[in-house]
Write a protein that holds these residues in place. Structure first.
Motif, PDB file in Angstrom:
ATOM      1  N   GLY A  20       0.795  -1.221   0.000  1.00 45.54           N
ATOM      2  CA  GLY A  20       0.000   0.000   0.000  1.00 45.54           C
ATOM      3  C   GLY A  20       0.827   1.270   0.000  1.00 45.54           C
ATOM      4  O   GLY A  20       1.839   1.382  -0.691  1.00 45.54           O
ATOM      5  N   ASN A  30       4.577   2.559  -1.388  1.00 47.39           N
ATOM      6  CA  ASN A  30       4.736   3.760  -2.207  1.00 47.39           C
ATOM      7  C   ASN A  30       5.816   4.676  -1.639  1.00 47.39           C
ATOM      8  O   ASN A  30       6.667   5.193  -2.386  1.00 47.39           O
ATOM      9  CB  ASN A  30       3.412   4.536  -2.286  1.00 47.39           C
ATOM     10  CG  ASN A  30       2.346   3.809  -3.098  1.00 47.39           C
ATOM     11  OD1 ASN A  30       2.629   2.791  -3.733  1.00 47.39           O
ATOM     12  ND2 ASN A  30       1.128   4.319  -3.075  1.00 47.39           N
ATOM     13  N   LEU A  71       9.306   3.199  -2.159  1.00 46.63           N
ATOM     14  CA  LEU A  71       9.724   3.305  -3.562  1.00 46.63           C
ATOM     15  C   LEU A  71      10.024   4.738  -3.964  1.00 46.63           C
ATOM     16  O   LEU A  71      10.849   4.993  -4.854  1.00 46.63           O
ATOM     17  CB  LEU A  71       8.638   2.740  -4.472  1.00 46.63           C
ATOM     18  CG  LEU A  71       8.420   1.236  -4.357  1.00 46.63           C
ATOM     19  CD1 LEU A  71       7.193   0.818  -5.154  1.00 46.63           C
ATOM     20  CD2 LEU A  71       9.647   0.501  -4.876  1.00 46.63           C
ATOM     21  N   LEU A 128       5.242  -5.577  -8.796  1.00 50.08           N
ATOM     22  CA  LEU A 128       5.392  -5.382 -10.243  1.00 50.08           C
ATOM     23  C   LEU A 128       4.552  -4.201 -10.707  1.00 50.08           C
ATOM     24  O   LEU A 128       4.986  -3.392 -11.528  1.00 50.08           O
ATOM     25  CB  LEU A 128       4.983  -6.654 -10.993  1.00 50.08           C
ATOM     26  CG  LEU A 128       5.947  -7.836 -10.832  1.00 50.08           C
ATOM     27  CD1 LEU A 128       5.321  -9.103 -11.393  1.00 50.08           C
ATOM     28  CD2 LEU A 128       7.274  -7.549 -11.534  1.00 50.08           C
ATOM     29  N   ARG A 129       3.347  -4.106 -10.202  1.00 45.21           N
ATOM     30  CA  ARG A 129       2.472  -2.988 -10.593  1.00 45.21           C
ATOM     31  C   ARG A 129       3.086  -1.660 -10.208  1.00 45.21           C
ATOM     32  O   ARG A 129       2.801  -0.643 -10.816  1.00 45.21           O
ATOM     33  CB  ARG A 129       1.106  -3.138  -9.919  1.00 45.21           C
ATOM     34  CG  ARG A 129       0.227  -4.177 -10.560  1.00 45.21           C
ATOM     35  CD  ARG A 129      -1.103  -4.339  -9.837  1.00 45.21           C
ATOM     36  NE  ARG A 129      -1.883  -5.363 -10.515  1.00 45.21           N
ATOM     37  CZ  ARG A 129      -2.497  -6.366  -9.894  1.00 45.21           C
ATOM     38  NH1 ARG A 129      -2.487  -6.449  -8.578  1.00 45.21           N
ATOM     39  NH2 ARG A 129      -3.159  -7.264 -10.592  1.00 45.21           N
ATOM     40  N   LYS A 130       3.893  -1.667  -9.175  1.00 47.80           N
ATOM     41  CA  LYS A 130       4.535  -0.430  -8.728  1.00 47.80           C
ATOM     42  C   LYS A 130       5.957  -0.290  -9.275  1.00 47.80           C
ATOM     43  O   LYS A 130       6.765   0.464  -8.749  1.00 47.80           O
ATOM     44  CB  LYS A 130       4.466  -0.340  -7.211  1.00 47.80           C
ATOM     45  CG  LYS A 130       3.016  -0.115  -6.760  1.00 47.80           C
ATOM     46  CD  LYS A 130       2.830   0.031  -5.287  1.00 47.80           C
ATOM     47  CE  LYS A 130       1.366   0.399  -4.998  1.00 47.80           C
ATOM     48  NZ  LYS A 130       1.062   0.340  -3.547  1.00 47.80           N
ATOM     49  N   GLY A 131       6.224  -1.037 -10.341  1.00 49.32           N
ATOM     50  CA  GLY A 131       7.467  -0.845 -11.082  1.00 49.32           C
ATOM     51  C   GLY A 131       8.691  -1.469 -10.457  1.00 49.32           C
ATOM     52  O   GLY A 131       9.808  -1.241 -10.909  1.00 49.32           O
ATOM     53  N   VAL A 147       5.214 -10.917 -20.356  1.00 54.34           N
ATOM     54  CA  VAL A 147       5.017  -9.512 -19.989  1.00 54.34           C
ATOM     55  C   VAL A 147       5.863  -9.143 -18.778  1.00 54.34           C
ATOM     56  O   VAL A 147       6.496  -8.090 -18.726  1.00 54.34           O
ATOM     57  CB  VAL A 147       3.522  -9.215 -19.725  1.00 54.34           C
ATOM     58  CG1 VAL A 147       3.336  -7.811 -19.160  1.00 54.34           C
ATOM     59  CG2 VAL A 147       2.728  -9.370 -21.015  1.00 54.34           C
ATOM     60  N   THR A 148       5.903 -10.019 -17.774  1.00 56.36           N
ATOM     61  CA  THR A 148       6.606  -9.677 -16.536  1.00 56.36           C
ATOM     62  C   THR A 148       8.111  -9.938 -16.602  1.00 56.36           C
ATOM     63  O   THR A 148       8.869  -9.328 -15.828  1.00 56.36           O
ATOM     64  CB  THR A 148       6.056 -10.498 -15.346  1.00 56.36           C
ATOM     65  OG1 THR A 148       6.205 -11.897 -15.649  1.00 56.36           O
ATOM     66  CG2 THR A 148       4.594 -10.188 -15.079  1.00 56.36           C
ATOM     67  N   PHE A 166      10.839  -7.529 -15.813  1.00 55.75           N
ATOM     68  CA  PHE A 166      10.815  -6.937 -14.478  1.00 55.75           C
ATOM     69  C   PHE A 166      11.145  -7.967 -13.389  1.00 55.75           C
ATOM     70  O   PHE A 166      10.862  -7.745 -12.226  1.00 55.75           O
ATOM     71  CB  PHE A 166       9.446  -6.298 -14.213  1.00 55.75           C
ATOM     72  CG  PHE A 166       9.158  -5.149 -15.138  1.00 55.75           C
ATOM     73  CD1 PHE A 166       9.541  -3.863 -14.782  1.00 55.75           C
ATOM     74  CD2 PHE A 166       8.562  -5.344 -16.369  1.00 55.75           C
ATOM     75  CE1 PHE A 166       9.314  -2.799 -15.626  1.00 55.75           C
ATOM     76  CE2 PHE A 166       8.335  -4.287 -17.236  1.00 55.75           C
ATOM     77  CZ  PHE A 166       8.710  -3.004 -16.861  1.00 55.75           C
ATOM     78  N   ASN A 178      -0.734   0.479 -16.995  1.00 51.48           N
ATOM     79  CA  ASN A 178       0.496   0.066 -16.337  1.00 51.48           C
ATOM     80  C   ASN A 178       1.354  -0.669 -17.364  1.00 51.48           C
ATOM     81  O   ASN A 178       1.073  -1.817 -17.708  1.00 51.48           O
ATOM     82  CB  ASN A 178       0.165  -0.826 -15.145  1.00 51.48           C
ATOM     83  CG  ASN A 178       1.373  -1.063 -14.283  1.00 51.48           C
ATOM     84  OD1 ASN A 178       2.493  -1.193 -14.785  1.00 51.48           O
ATOM     85  ND2 ASN A 178       1.160  -1.081 -12.982  1.00 51.48           N
ATOM     86  N   LEU A 209       7.596   4.539 -16.569  1.00 57.89           N
ATOM     87  CA  LEU A 209       6.525   3.852 -15.840  1.00 57.89           C
ATOM     88  C   LEU A 209       5.761   4.881 -15.012  1.00 57.89           C
ATOM     89  O   LEU A 209       6.332   5.890 -14.589  1.00 57.89           O
ATOM     90  CB  LEU A 209       7.082   2.807 -14.873  1.00 57.89           C
ATOM     91  CG  LEU A 209       7.744   1.553 -15.416  1.00 57.89           C
ATOM     92  CD1 LEU A 209       8.147   0.650 -14.242  1.00 57.89           C
ATOM     93  CD2 LEU A 209       6.823   0.792 -16.362  1.00 57.89           C
TER      94      LEU A 209
END
Lengths: 566, 566
Positions: free
Chosen positions: A204, A208, A211, A231-234, A258-259, A262, B29, B317
């Motif tokens: 959460g 954030n 990061l 992954l969604r948060k880079g 796709v992943t 990363f 994303n 990103l």
């Protein structure tokens, strides 16, 4: 350099023979996912030709073999292999790990910059490419006594060293969220550079915030949901399978086309016995594929993605201009390594014969006086209280509350209920702290195990069913000046000396493997049910991993990041 | 910096309001390919929160919109927009191009390091991030007369400039294959750094040799087969759609999840009229998707992959810690840009109002005496000989052999057969060379077109049906000190002055767009069948593009890399 470019051009064009040619085989192109039938021509340390036939001064017969790029271990503490950097090289390079990014965090916690200097110097002599990250959290927290500190100024001095890529795993996420000035000074000094992450279960807005400080990866991810959020948060998710923490099983389903860019793989902490029995990165690759991950995505993650995530743009593909780090496989799915080429040269026994070695550091680092059984007594107000719950194969622990036998104002272990005593003794000569507590899950009915490896401050950790055996174990450790010791009925039944900073053997990795094998058998004979009892013990003092840990200062509630009474 | 990290942490955690929040919308994303419903919180120039709700001091209403990362133009000659860097910024940033990697190759061919200095200085004042690569091939070849030279030592001096990423497109691939010492010195000076490629139709072992020198990408790829080979050899393929060269149509089928990390988009040469009518990178994205490329792979290529390929690890990103370069779209497939945030600030007219501007350089650069019609005569041994064949929309040409009208020892143009005369006049004051030849494909029945833009040495190029009109056109260009001129029956019917180095207008991009529109109408009225006649003319002198070209030294057979008689 111009002469080297001339040689490359001539060899690529076939005007002259290539220095070395991998001939007659196929290779997995991790840029396209295709299997290609092609020679691979090498000039010096570079690939200069693919998708063509070449003649070479040296020819490596690859008929029936499949070449892939060299594997990149994105996060490893070499100290956890229990061998010197030179032995680490000799142990893992022949298994295809041509690059490893290490964090000498363990030795730095004992020796400070002398540990960093040792690794930086040793890494320059190796056949593999060992990069040395700058240990960011020495000590990891203020809830323990380490042998040394590294502050922002210390780290800054090493920032531009050619063998470092940036700041090592930033474990102190509570410090980040609390805006600890020392923590932020370290992060500030590396803005715009590479900063490795370490954020187990952070989620959460807290993730954030972590990061937002420029931290870019995490090797502490243990579930699909956690991986998806990161992954969604880079974040680059570095899938780990060490000797204790094994995350491939949980995370293999996240690997796809796709992943893959990363992702990466890492071993973090993996000892020579597991390397011998299972493998190194080859094991992680093999397991991922066995668990259903797409073959090309797995190899891309293990090579190109891993290298790119660390700015190592010269490797990770079998293509002209790339570094000639090549692994030859008998089987792609099973990742059976038949041979390795590193920097354009075949890896064999002679690879390791001529290297200069660096003198070991940190001899005589276990600064403890012999102890009596009484030092382990746990005075308490009553039978009820906290107990650390071991989770087999994880460094995460449970925070249990249990009622234990209680006599004469002391809480006592209860081996019948699988609850032992666990203590941590400061060993850096700074103080004489002893932290005391209880742990469930070792399965020992009697005896004691002691270790001078105790993450991350590496004080002496000891677990046992009897105070007397615990004292025998600790006193033998002092004689050895570090290592692992198993004691039963007052007798040392197995041991592994680790005299280099109390962390590392001065012997060949095969000897360490043999000693570990003996220790394992002895401890099983004592009723222990854990696959890696010494590693589980060594991680009990690590107060940056939830939920309940123990240091020389006492029990640590990691979720609240504070000491609690035993 | 510590204070900035403290602000980020507080805003990410929601302890304080974010500086700016993109609220109520969705975002693509590009790390996972998913559409997410989430606010995007921004602190200073960084994203600090995603996948959560945030409050902001400034709120950008994104209801009904989809956010994507800012687009990266991986290879552009700003000079080809015919406007100053300041006007380029104002023209393309509002279309979503938040980063562009330019090669000031054109102005360097006229002015040398003064051109590089101009771009480096100007780029520091822009709202967008314009990175300036170091032009590697000035002059492009020895088969032309440029206004300046940049040697390895010149380039080396700029290597560590903070606004440069490395060496710009290495066009002289024949020089690489021939081991030209000057060429190899330049490449040697940038080993381990970024080197952009340029290798149209280079294949097989020759491509291997070129790549072996550390060259890593190509924006000159025009077919699927060519793209597949380059990807297989680890090259990043930068899919181009400029005003002349349009490769998206051919290359869109190559875009997928596996290849996306190895792709990028670029405009190379795209003028303000096309930008107004079609778009900038938004056009390339829109076209690729319309041609069937997967949406998420297209956006990944245009953002993250593009940035990573150039070591720009801080962008690409929408994730915490990443640069807040955000494009808001009304429609993802159609890439309709509704708003742009660059470095955390909304882009609007005020963005461009207060910037310092840099004084234009290279005024008075067309160093030619007025000419008479006789300068264009082509003495020849007979009617047969080479003719350049225009390929509409391509800078590649055909090498034709044709029989032309022949009188008094002169080969003559044949407008009825669509063959005109084409000449190139050296204009840098170094010599008075005139190269002469013939070209098929312009469609003009009469008149002449002249240009002081003539890649890459930017001598004066003139094409015409009559020597007299050619002289009028060239003489008007001298009066203007650069530009485009169209002449019919001895009268200038349309023109665009380009006084900055003979390449760039000193006016607003809208004025340039208007003038180009007038030129286009005038030239169509003269019977011209080409969509971009001045650009096709400007590329005729470029001797690094196959097959037949013309410079001030004469006709160049590019395949043999030598001059031939007209």
């Amino acid at each position: 350099m111009r002469e080297e470019l001339e040689r490359r051009i001539d060899q690529a064009l076939g005007r002259t023979r290539a220095d070395l040619v991998v001939k007659g085989g196929r290779f997995l192109n991790v840029a396209t996912g295709e299997l290609a039938k092609s020679d691979i021509a090498v000039c010096g340390d570079r690939i200069v030709g693919t998708y063509d036939d070449y003649d070479g001064e040296t020819v490596v017969d690859a008929h029936g073999l499949i070449a892939v790029p060299g594997f990149v271990d994105t996060h490893v503490h070499c100290e956890s292999t229990l061998v010197t950097p030179e032995e680490f090289d000799r142990c893992v390079l022949p298994r295809g790990t041509t690059t490893a990014i290490c964090d000498p965090h363990e030795i730095c916690n004992v020796l400070g910059t002398a540990g960093l200097d040792y690794f930086l110097e040793a890494s320059g002599n190796l056949a593999m490419d060992l990069r040395v990250q700058l240990s960011s959290c020495v000590p990891a927290t203020g809830l323990e006594t380490s042998g040394a500190r590294l502050d922002a100024a210390d780290l800054h001095r090493y920032r531009d060293h050619p063998r470092t890529l940036g700041l090592a795993e930033f474990m102190n996420f509570p410090g980040v969220l609390a805006k600890d000035p020392e923590v932020l000074d370290k992060l500030a000094a590396f803005q715009g550079r590479h900063i490795d992450g370490h954020s187990p279960l952070v989620t959460g807005r807290e993730l954030n915030a972590y990061l937002s400080c420029g931290i870019r990866n995490c090797h502490e991810t243990t579930s699909i949901e956690e991986a998806r959020e990161k992954l969604r948060k880079g974040m680059q998710v570095l899938i780990r399978d060490g000797s204790v923490s094994k995350d491939v099983q949980a995370l293999a389903p996240v690997i796809d086309a796709v992943t893959a860019p990363f992702l990466g793989f890492c071993t973090d902490d993996r000892n020579p016995l597991d390397i011998a029995e299972e493998g190194h990165l080859d094991h992680l690759i093999r397991r991922s594929i066995a668990l259903g991950a797409p073959v090309d995505a797995v190899y891309r993650a293990a090579t190109w993605s891993a290298a790119r995530g660390f700015g190592l743009n010269d490797r990770g593909l079998l293509a002209p201009g790339y570094r000639a780090d090549i692994v030859l496989l008998e089987d792609l799915e099973d990742c059976r390594v038949a041979g390795v080429i590193r920097n354009g040269r075949r890896v064999g026994p002679e690879t390791f014969a001529g290297r200069p070695t660096v003198r070991p550091v940190g001899l005589g680092s276990v600064k403890l006086e012999p102890v009596g059984a009484e030092v382990f007594r746990v005075p308490a107000a009553g039978p009820g209280g906290p107990v650390i719950g071991i989770l087999p194969g994880k460094i995460l622990t449970e925070h249990l509350t249990m009622s234990l036998p209680y006599r004469n104002g002391e809480r006592l272990p209860d081996p019948e209920a699988d609850v032992l005593k666990v203590c941590v003794l400061a060993r850096h000569g700074i103080n004489r702290n002893v932290g005391r507590g209880f742990v469930r899950g070792f399965g020992l009915r009697s005896g004691a195990l002691a270790s001078s490896v105790g993450h991350d401050s590496h004080n002496v950790a000891v677990v046992g069913a009897s105070d007397a055996d615990m004292a025998v174990a600790v006193n033998r450790l002092i004689e050895l000046q570090g290592g692992f010791v198993a004691v039963r009925d007052g007798v040392v039944v197995a041991e592994l000396p680790l005299p280099v900073a109390g962390l590392i053997s001065d012997r060949a990795f095969e000897e360490v493997e043999h000693a570990l094998s003996g220790l394992r058998a002895a401890v099983r004979g004592m009723g222990c049910t854990l696959a890696e009892p010494f590693l589980q013990l060594a991680f009990l003092p690590l107060p940056v991993i939830p939920h309940l840990k123990i240091t020389d200062l006492g029990l640590v509630d990691v979720d609240r990041f504070e000491l609690i009474a035993a």
